[in-house]
Design a protein around this motif. Structure first.
Motif, PDB file in Angstrom:
ATOM      1  N   LEU A 463      25.186  23.849 -50.403  1.00  0.00           N
ATOM      2  CA  LEU A 463      24.390  24.976 -50.898  1.00  0.00           C
ATOM      3  C   LEU A 463      23.247  25.272 -49.926  1.00  0.00           C
ATOM      4  O   LEU A 463      23.016  26.431 -49.546  1.00  0.00           O
ATOM      5  CB  LEU A 463      23.828  24.653 -52.291  1.00  0.00           C
ATOM      6  N   THR A 464      22.554  24.221 -49.493  1.00  0.00           N
ATOM      7  CA  THR A 464      21.417  24.429 -48.585  1.00  0.00           C
ATOM      8  C   THR A 464      21.870  25.103 -47.294  1.00  0.00           C
ATOM      9  O   THR A 464      21.226  26.048 -46.811  1.00  0.00           O
ATOM     10  CB  THR A 464      20.746  23.071 -48.271  1.00  0.00           C
ATOM     11  N   GLN A 466      24.432  27.009 -46.739  1.00  0.00           N
ATOM     12  CA  GLN A 466      24.774  28.418 -46.992  1.00  0.00           C
ATOM     13  C   GLN A 466      23.514  29.273 -47.115  1.00  0.00           C
ATOM     14  O   GLN A 466      23.449  30.379 -46.592  1.00  0.00           O
ATOM     15  CB  GLN A 466      25.563  28.547 -48.302  1.00  0.00           C
ATOM     16  N   LEU A 467      22.527  28.740 -47.808  1.00  0.00           N
ATOM     17  CA  LEU A 467      21.310  29.529 -48.044  1.00  0.00           C
ATOM     18  C   LEU A 467      20.548  29.758 -46.746  1.00  0.00           C
ATOM     19  O   LEU A 467      20.171  30.890 -46.428  1.00  0.00           O
ATOM     20  CB  LEU A 467      20.418  28.842 -49.089  1.00  0.00           C
ATOM     21  N   ASN A 470      21.872  32.231 -44.470  1.00  0.00           N
ATOM     22  CA  ASN A 470      21.638  33.607 -44.928  1.00  0.00           C
ATOM     23  C   ASN A 470      20.144  33.947 -44.986  1.00  0.00           C
ATOM     24  O   ASN A 470      19.731  34.799 -45.765  1.00  0.00           O
ATOM     25  CB  ASN A 470      22.303  33.808 -46.297  1.00  0.00           C
ATOM     26  N   ASN A 609      29.420  26.736 -52.750  1.00  0.00           N
ATOM     27  CA  ASN A 609      29.562  27.991 -51.993  1.00  0.00           C
ATOM     28  C   ASN A 609      29.490  29.193 -52.926  1.00  0.00           C
ATOM     29  O   ASN A 609      28.929  30.233 -52.588  1.00  0.00           O
ATOM     30  CB  ASN A 609      30.874  27.988 -51.208  1.00  0.00           C
ATOM     31  N   ALA A 612      25.930  29.616 -54.003  1.00  0.00           N
ATOM     32  CA  ALA A 612      25.145  30.311 -52.962  1.00  0.00           C
ATOM     33  C   ALA A 612      25.304  31.823 -53.098  1.00  0.00           C
ATOM     34  O   ALA A 612      24.335  32.576 -52.920  1.00  0.00           O
ATOM     35  CB  ALA A 612      25.590  29.852 -51.578  1.00  0.00           C
ATOM     36  N   ARG A 616      22.386  34.457 -53.690  1.00  0.00           N
ATOM     37  CA  ARG A 616      22.148  35.557 -52.732  1.00  0.00           C
ATOM     38  C   ARG A 616      22.138  36.896 -53.459  1.00  0.00           C
ATOM     39  O   ARG A 616      21.308  37.754 -53.193  1.00  0.00           O
ATOM     40  CB  ARG A 616      23.221  35.546 -51.647  1.00  0.00           C
TER      41      ARG A 616
END
Ligand code: BF8
Ligand code: SF4
Length: 646
Positions: A463-464, A466-467, A470, A609, A612, A616
């Protein structure tokens, strides 16, 4: 024993090489771990998973079967909605009690300092003491720090009582948020009062309106977030120092083969702070040399580890699921435990090695552990006694059992609100500017535990990654912070993994894209930062492009945290499903209905994922709400589910 790990099946339990090495040893040597015990429990009770079992009275235990032909009501007549709501409220009360009682212990220590009765503690941050005194209406004129400590602690003790109608620290929230709390009748009052009222309401025959029960549960959680936990954080800073950015290291590689290793495990920093001092005592260091050790090495575990990492840069051995595994290195002379998240099994694991487990709080005793009763008035004396015990145990090592599996990974910590604002030049404005121009799209707190039902650290790290990719700044606490540290995400060089906007900001400031804000009580630092951003912009917290996530949570404390975060206006995604699915009404309330009341909801998404993407989309919606350049939330595609549970 260890039946689950046939072949290299242990690789499914964790993403980390240090855990694999220890699990392989556990398998070979037949040492039981948390994963074995989880396997032995399976299949776990379906009613309990749905939240529809109740043992609140002796007419029960009862379970209702909302989706089948079984009973629809408990003996007393409670249906699934009532039972799920009562169970959830009790979980929140237990979590809030844990954090808030920790806060009380720190508060009592401040009081002892105020009375001049401590042999070791002192006021490390007079400015913060003064600021708190002002918030509590205590005049600082002409008073010494000691006098102020006495007066402020006396005032703060009322936060645990019933005379005060509002918690003073809740006054830090934006006016709009406080109005919401007033309007819905959930403005938090004394911590003990809210906790006791939850237990009262959930006794048989009291509150049987599930919405009413849950509203009080929110109030109870807020009394933790803006009360007990915040007191724990603030007063720990006053006594032990406000964290500043530091460089340290993480994983089992922080243990040293030629030194006395002491593991500091639990949550309360009071004793571990003293151990840091005691481990530098010349006489004890000389004794260590005499015993053949090159020195005394301290390493943290769980949130006590986070506390001393944040303030003292003490290396971190691991998070929750590493507590048994770190003993298996054979290199731990002593595991010092205070309270919370300490598995009752550690003493049993230690019996296979020379490791001593010492418990220290009279409210937290453990099997197969020696108990040394901690008294903050004699902190240093007790600290030295404990370090000496560790040193004396060095000669009991079994050399062939020493197996420190990996090299440590560097990580930065120490990002208190004060440190973050300091790095920004003293105000939140540069961060707001970066959010406004879109180089940082928003910020997310990734927090919480490790849970053996989820491959260790996968939820947090995926998660981290992916964040930050972005352009979303990630702040972390608790076991999530340790997970991201092990994955190398908490060094300035990790800016290369971030999107171009976040990467440029991090490189300009020399900071990682993932900022360690502390232990789990320190989630209140995130509240304070969110409130500061909202107050600077003149909006409510719920208007900001922020979110929370607890990808691998297990603890009642995490439920309390998630609830006060949502109650403070921040959307929160859980990776582990809470036991509420037996009540579709409550699921709807938590995932949709709360929006109308608190401007935020929960979501549950085990796949990091996909979590995330939910976050977003949420952040882009909030950006659009503030008229900031936003991407259409619908254009952010949801990946196919790729479940990563064990
Ligand atoms: O308070 S994150 S497993 S260690 S409960 Fe426990 Fe969860 Fe870790 Fe810290 Ni928080
Ligand atoms: Fe059963 Fe009601 Fe008692 Fe719960 S409170 S155990 S549902 S009778």
């Amino acid at each position: 024993m260890s039946t689950k790990f046939s072949g290299n099946g242990y690789k499914k339990m964790s993403i980390n090489r240090d855990a694999w090495a220890m699990l392989e040893i556990a398998q070979r040597e037949g040492i039981e771990t948390v994963w074995d015990r989880l396997a032995a429990q399976e299949p776990q009770c379906g009613y309990c998973n749905l939240g529809t079992s109740c043992r609140n009275c002796a007419m029960g235990p009862c379970r209702v079967d909302p989706f089948g032909d079984g009973p629809q009501k408990g003996v007393c007549g409670a249906d699934a909605d009532i039972i799920v709501a009562r169970n959830l409220a009790r979980t929140i009360a237990a979590g809030a009690s844990a954090h808030s009682d920790h806060g009380r212990d720190i508060l009592e220590t401040l009081h002892i300092v105020g009375e001049g009765k401590s042999d070791v503690y002192q006021i490390s941050e007079p400015e913060k003491l003064h600021q708190l005194a002002e918030e509590y209406g205590v005049s600082i004129d002409g008073k010494s720090d000691q006098e102020l400590a006495a007066e402020l602690s006396w005032e703060m003790m009322e936060d645990y009582g019933m005379r005060r109608k509002k918690l003073p620290l809740a006054g830090r929230a934006p006016a709009a948020r406080q109005e919401i709390w007033e309007k819905t009748g959930v403005y938090p009052r004394g911590v003990d009062r809210e906790n006791v009222e939850t237990l009262h309401r959930t006794h048989m025959g009291v509150d049987n309106d599930w919405v009413n029960i849950l509203l009080h549960a929110v109030r109870n959680s807020l009394s933790d977030g803006w009360g007990g936990s915040m007191i724990a954080t603030e007063l720990s800073d006053v006594l032990f120092g406000i964290p500043k950015p530091n460089s340290s290291s993480v994983n089992l590689g922080v243990l040293k083969a030629d030194q006395v290793n002491i593991i500091l495990h639990g949550h309360n920093p009071m004793l571990s702070e003293v151990i840091v001092a005691a481990s530098q005592d010349e006489e004890i260091l000389a004794l260590a040399k005499e015993k053949g050790a090159q020195g005394i090495n301290l390493a943290g575990l769980c949130c006590t580890g986070n506390e001393v990492l944040m303030r003292k840069g003490i290396p971190m051995a691991g998070n929750h699921l590493m507590q048994e595994l770190c003993i298996m290195t054979g290199a731990v002379e002593l595991m010092l435990v205070d309270y919370q998240c300490i598995m009752p099994s550690v003493g049993e694991t230690a019996k296979c090695f020379h490791t001593k487990v010492i418990s220290t709080f009279d409210k937290a005793k453990f099997p197969n552990a020696e108990h040394i009763s901690f008294d903050p008035a004699r902190g240093l004396e007790i600290g030295k006694q404990i370090v000496r015990t560790a040193v004396e145990n060095y000669e009991n090592r079994v050399p062939e059992k020493i197996r420190i599996p990996v090299e440590p990974v560097p990580m930065m910590a120490g990002f208190s609100v004060e440190a973050i604002l300091g790095a920004l030049g003293g105000t939140p404005q540069p961060l707001i500017d970066a959010i406004v121009d879109g180089s940082i799209r928003g910020a997310v707190g990734v927090v919480g535990c490790s849970n053996p039902k989820i491959k260790q650290d996968l939820g947090h790290t995926e998660l981290t990654k992916q964040l930050i990719a972005n352009d979303i700044l990630v702040v972390v606490t608790g076991c999530a912070a340790v997970a991201d540290g092990k994955a190398g995400l908490m060094v300035p060089e990790a800016a290369d993994l971030a999107g171009p906007g976040l990467s440029a900001v991090c490189k300009a400031l020399g900071i990682p894209p993932v900022l360690h804000m502390g232990s789990c009580v320190d989630n209140t630092r995130i509240l304070v930062l969110a409130a500061a951003l909202a107050n600077t912009l003149g909006v409510d917290i719920s208007a900001l492009p922020l979110a929370g996530a607890a990808p691998e949570w297990y603890s009642e404390k995490a439920v309390a945290i998630g609830t006060y975060v949502v109650g403070s206006g921040i959307y929160t995604v859980l990776g582990t499903a809470p036991p509420v699915f037996g009540s579709p009404n409550i699921v709807n309330l938590l995932t949709e209905g709360l929006q109308d009341v608190f401007g935020a909801t929960f979501a549950v998404e085990p796949d990091p994922n996909r979590a995330a993407v939910l976050i977003r989309r949420h952040i882009e919606r909030k950006r659009a709400g503030l008229n900031l350049p936003a991407i259409s939330p619908d254009s952010i595609a949801m990946p196919e589910a790729e479940l990563t549970l064990v």
